[in-house]
Design a protein around this motif. Sequence first.
Motif, PDB file in Angstrom:
ATOM      1  N   ASP A   6      32.395  21.895  43.100  1.00 26.48           N
ATOM      2  CA  ASP A   6      33.754  22.423  42.723  1.00 26.48           C
ATOM      3  C   ASP A   6      33.260  23.904  42.055  1.00 26.48           C
ATOM      4  N   VAL A   7      33.877  24.795  42.829  1.00 34.03           N
ATOM      5  CA  VAL A   7      33.458  26.013  42.709  1.00 34.03           C
ATOM      6  C   VAL A   7      33.912  26.615  41.194  1.00 34.03           C
ATOM      7  N   ASP A   8      35.058  26.099  40.753  1.00 42.91           N
ATOM      8  CA  ASP A   8      35.323  26.807  39.362  1.00 42.91           C
ATOM      9  C   ASP A   8      34.311  26.138  38.483  1.00 42.91           C
ATOM     10  N   ASN A   9      33.962  24.809  38.502  1.00 43.20           N
ATOM     11  CA  ASN A   9      33.136  24.175  37.376  1.00 43.20           C
ATOM     12  C   ASN A   9      31.888  25.047  37.550  1.00 43.20           C
ATOM     13  N   LEU A  10      31.365  25.399  38.785  1.00 45.83           N
ATOM     14  CA  LEU A  10      30.097  25.935  38.812  1.00 45.83           C
ATOM     15  C   LEU A  10      30.121  27.479  38.249  1.00 45.83           C
ATOM     16  N   LYS A  28      21.655  30.651  39.706  1.00 44.65           N
ATOM     17  CA  LYS A  28      21.781  29.443  40.307  1.00 44.65           C
ATOM     18  C   LYS A  28      23.024  28.896  40.554  1.00 44.65           C
ATOM     19  N   TYR A  29      24.011  28.846  39.547  1.00 46.40           N
ATOM     20  CA  TYR A  29      25.109  28.389  39.791  1.00 46.40           C
ATOM     21  C   TYR A  29      26.027  29.311  40.736  1.00 46.40           C
ATOM     22  N   CYS A  30      25.750  30.421  40.574  1.00 45.58           N
ATOM     23  CA  CYS A  30      26.702  31.343  41.468  1.00 45.58           C
ATOM     24  C   CYS A  30      26.218  31.056  42.817  1.00 45.58           C
ATOM     25  N   SER A  40      34.381  33.902  47.280  1.00 48.78           N
ATOM     26  CA  SER A  40      34.697  33.680  45.705  1.00 48.78           C
ATOM     27  C   SER A  40      34.429  35.194  45.016  1.00 48.78           C
ATOM     28  N   ALA A  41      35.388  35.969  44.604  1.00 49.85           N
ATOM     29  CA  ALA A  41      35.171  37.101  43.907  1.00 49.85           C
ATOM     30  C   ALA A  41      34.561  36.887  42.600  1.00 49.85           C
ATOM     31  N   ASP A  42      34.892  35.830  42.102  1.00 51.10           N
ATOM     32  CA  ASP A  42      34.462  35.251  40.585  1.00 51.10           C
ATOM     33  C   ASP A  42      32.870  35.202  40.569  1.00 51.10           C
ATOM     34  N   LYS A  47      27.553  36.768  39.421  1.00 52.10           N
ATOM     35  CA  LYS A  47      26.469  36.792  40.100  1.00 52.10           C
ATOM     36  C   LYS A  47      25.759  38.245  39.715  1.00 52.10           C
ATOM     37  N   MET A  48      26.675  39.400  40.112  1.00 55.89           N
ATOM     38  CA  MET A  48      26.177  40.686  39.672  1.00 55.89           C
ATOM     39  C   MET A  48      26.012  40.841  38.235  1.00 55.89           C
TER      40      MET A  48
END
Length: 75
Positions: A6-10, A28-30, A40-42, A47-48
Amino acid sequence: NVVGGDVDNLIELARNALAINNEKDTLKYCEKALEINVKSADAWFVKMQGEKIRVMKAPISIENAKSIEAISVAG
């Protein structure tokens, strides 16, 4: 490889790690979120922010100074 993630959860896990300056878990999660959705822009934004913490914690060198400058310019 992440299956059924789940992208939102990560991203939320990454943000929580970022809140306590844990750049390793943030990254790691990103990375896992980006395996699922590379657009995924978020995930890229968080990540940055994690990369910025990683670079700030790294020993001072010319290469790190250039990385810090590039990240600062990027926002």
